[in-house]
Write an enzyme that holds these catalytic residues in place. Structure first.
Site, mmCIF file in Angstrom:
data_model
loop_
_atom_site.group_PDB
_atom_site.id
_atom_site.type_symbol
_atom_site.label_atom_id
_atom_site.label_comp_id
_atom_site.label_asym_id
_atom_site.label_seq_id
_atom_site.Cartn_x
_atom_site.Cartn_y
_atom_site.Cartn_z
ATOM 1 C CG ASN B 39 -1.897 -5.453 2.399
ATOM 2 O OD1 ASN B 39 -2.013 -5.312 1.185
ATOM 3 N ND2 ASN B 39 -1.262 -6.472 2.933
ATOM 4 C CG HIS B 50 2.900 -7.185 3.936
ATOM 5 N ND1 HIS B 50 3.246 -8.329 4.616
ATOM 6 C CD2 HIS B 50 2.436 -7.604 2.724
ATOM 7 C CE1 HIS B 50 3.020 -9.396 3.850
ATOM 8 N NE2 HIS B 50 2.539 -8.979 2.695
ATOM 9 C CD GLU B 52 2.291 -5.453 9.653
ATOM 10 O OE1 GLU B 52 2.156 -5.390 8.407
ATOM 11 O OE2 GLU B 52 1.856 -6.403 10.322
ATOM 12 C CB CYS B 77 4.129 -11.850 7.525
ATOM 13 S SG CYS B 77 4.939 -10.585 6.521
ATOM 14 C CB CYS B 80 5.771 -6.842 8.929
ATOM 15 S SG CYS B 80 4.922 -6.590 7.341
ATOM 16 C CG ASP B 140 -0.768 -9.734 1.650
ATOM 17 O OD1 ASP B 140 -0.390 -8.865 0.847
ATOM 18 O OD2 ASP B 140 -0.714 -9.582 2.880
#
Lengths: 143, 143
Positions: B39, B50, B52, B77, B80, B140
């Site tokens: 991140n 993020h 990923e 999340c 992602c 975030d």
């Protein structure tokens, strides 16, 4: 035509001129564009550089997305729709969903208001690109 | 411990050392790491960075994702998870989902195999960060 859609189309055309996929996006708050971007998969060799992701990146750390509207020349895919849902963008306005149906159901199920403008210029722009570069387009959407 | 989870934890620790949010991710194909990231919202002022997404960006234009496995120290999340679904990644292995439940239901509904390792180090790392920087964490995930 909606001026914000026009701005998204301008972004898409910039992408095309750069040798990329013609999809553009703008983020609007209080009647003002606060972020803009276009697909740069080809230009940056970046599979995450979808137009909406580039637009949200360009807008920066704006905090709350509750009052924002995300425009895109094309109905957002699951990646971009995932951003919309995660960050609480409540309204998405898409130029078209004829050439790609996108993740409209996923967004609506998550309470996002999605409007489809069915715009002829957006449809023709994508149709032409897909006909000329089917392999780039399929790669872009993981097809 | 799973060596790929260890590599994701290394990424998360790099992020923490840079002053960022400690979440790391690696993409694996055929037993080899082909992408890695952490991140970088804080470091790059980039709300899309993020772990990923950074990992998938770092892997580049690999074409088909059917044989890939995405590791993350934290359950992905919706942003992602949207990438996972759109690009057809079939397996996701998360370090934990105690501090954030993520979009596990969305991924499973879309046919993704999701494994939760419930790893103590991952849990403690995020717990500490959230306690010390709740506002950065909430930003975030759009909370």
């Amino acid at each position: 035509m909606d001026n914000f859609l026009l701005a998204a189309i301008e972004e898409a055309k910039m992408g095309l001129e750069e040798g990329g996929i013609p999809i553009g996006s703008v983020l609007v708050r209080g009647g003002t564009i606060i972020g803009r971007g276009h697909n740069r998969r080809v230009q940056h060799s970046d599979p995450m550089a979808h137009a909406e992701i580039e637009c949200l990146r360009n807008a920066g750390r704006i905090g709350n997305y509750g009052e924002t509207v995300l425009y895109s020349t094309l109905m957002p895919c699951h990646l971009c729709a995932g951003a919309v849902v995660q960050f609480g963008i409540k309204t998405v306005i898409a130029g078209e969903s004829v050439t790609f149906e996108g993740a409209v159901d996923f967004m609506r199920k998550n309470g996002v208001s999605v409007k489809d403008l069915n715009d002829t210029e957006c449809i023709e722009m994508m149709k032409r690109f897909i006909e000329e570069h089917p392999e780039v387009w399929n790669e872009d959407i993981g097809a």
